[in-house]
Write a protein that holds these residues in place. Structure first.
Motif, mmCIF file in Angstrom:
data_model
loop_
_atom_site.group_PDB
_atom_site.id
_atom_site.type_symbol
_atom_site.label_atom_id
_atom_site.label_comp_id
_atom_site.label_asym_id
_atom_site.label_seq_id
_atom_site.Cartn_x
_atom_site.Cartn_y
_atom_site.Cartn_z
ATOM 1 N N SER A 165 0.832 -1.202 0.000
ATOM 2 C CA SER A 165 0.000 0.000 0.000
ATOM 3 C C SER A 165 0.868 1.254 0.000
ATOM 4 O O SER A 165 2.076 1.196 0.246
ATOM 5 C CB SER A 165 -0.910 0.014 1.230
ATOM 6 N N ASP A 203 3.871 0.631 -10.782
ATOM 7 C CA ASP A 203 2.426 0.761 -10.538
ATOM 8 C C ASP A 203 1.691 0.957 -11.859
ATOM 9 O O ASP A 203 1.269 2.057 -12.208
ATOM 10 C CB ASP A 203 2.175 1.923 -9.585
ATOM 11 N N GLU A 248 2.548 -6.787 -10.606
ATOM 12 C CA GLU A 248 3.206 -5.611 -11.175
ATOM 13 C C GLU A 248 4.727 -5.668 -11.033
ATOM 14 O O GLU A 248 5.433 -4.913 -11.696
ATOM 15 C CB GLU A 248 2.669 -4.332 -10.524
ATOM 16 N N ASP A 304 -1.286 0.222 -12.963
ATOM 17 C CA ASP A 304 -2.654 0.753 -12.955
ATOM 18 C C ASP A 304 -2.772 2.080 -12.203
ATOM 19 O O ASP A 304 -3.856 2.619 -12.046
ATOM 20 C CB ASP A 304 -3.637 -0.279 -12.391
ATOM 21 N N GLN A 305 -1.639 2.616 -11.750
ATOM 22 C CA GLN A 305 -1.576 3.891 -11.029
ATOM 23 C C GLN A 305 -2.552 3.956 -9.857
ATOM 24 O O GLN A 305 -3.149 4.996 -9.569
ATOM 25 C CB GLN A 305 -1.812 5.070 -11.998
ATOM 26 N N SER A 306 -2.689 2.825 -9.150
ATOM 27 C CA SER A 306 -3.599 2.743 -8.011
ATOM 28 C C SER A 306 -2.959 3.220 -6.713
ATOM 29 O O SER A 306 -3.658 3.424 -5.721
ATOM 30 C CB SER A 306 -4.072 1.296 -7.826
ATOM 31 N N GLY A 307 -1.650 3.370 -6.709
ATOM 32 C CA GLY A 307 -0.951 3.733 -5.483
ATOM 33 C C GLY A 307 -0.562 2.523 -4.656
ATOM 34 O O GLY A 307 0.119 2.644 -3.647
ATOM 35 N N THR A 308 -1.021 1.343 -5.060
ATOM 36 C CA THR A 308 -0.699 0.088 -4.398
ATOM 37 C C THR A 308 0.032 -0.800 -5.394
ATOM 38 O O THR A 308 -0.358 -0.869 -6.563
ATOM 39 C CB THR A 308 -1.989 -0.615 -3.920
#
Length: 168
Positions: free
Chosen positions: A56, A129, A140, A131-135
């Motif tokens: 996360s 990252d 990945e 999918d640029q989700s921040g997680t």
């Protein structure tokens, strides 16, 4: 030490996959997909404090702080080349795999500041990252690489050290 063992296990698994895949030039094959995990990905996996198999944003920030403190062995607020080498050997499995010192020390002043360290690690997080989700999800961390082509069969005259006969 745990990361070094993990890196060695990953390397052994990749080597076994490469050896077991064989190679056939006839039609489509069911060779395993080859993938590569880099040393910085191993570091990011270690950031997964809660063991949920994802890293996360909070774990990334905590991991960055923890790794800077580990690298800054003398706690002077910056990382000297020898400190980086020691940290790289311990955390990344060696200095040959990268990321390299100059990836962090962009102004090449032989000192890696906390800002330089954080900027490089955050940039690498962003690269992973997808999918640029921040997680960061485990999927990945893996980079697919092209299939190895099977070795070409050589005619006897193409073999290294083979004698050639003059024509006629």
């Amino acid at each position: 030490m745990r990361l070094k063992t993990l890196a060695m296990s990953a390397g052994a698994a990749l080597a076994l996959t490469a050896c077991a895949s064989g190679g056939s030039s006839s039609g489509p094959t069911r060779e395993p997909i080859r993938a590569l995990m880099s040393a910085d990905a191993l570091m990011f996996v270690s950031f997964d404090a809660d063991g949920d198999l994802a890293v996360s944003a909070a774990e990334i920030e905590a991991g960055i702080g923890r790794e800077f403190a580990r690298a800054d062995a003398n706690s002077d607020g910056s990382i000297a080349p020898i400190e980086f080498q020691n940290w790289s050997n311990q955390v990344l499995g060696g200095t040959q795999m990268g990321p390299y010192r100059l990836d962090f020390d962009r102004n090449v002043d032989n000192t890696i500041t906390r800002e330089e360290f954080e900027a490089e690690v955050r940039g690498r997080v962003s690269d992973y990252d997808e999918d640029q989700s921040g997680t960061l999800a485990r999927r990945e961390f893996v980079r697919l690489i092209g299939q190895a082509r099977p070795p070409a069969e050589r005619r006897p005259e193409q073999q290294p050290g083979a004698m050639t006969r003059p024509n006629g």
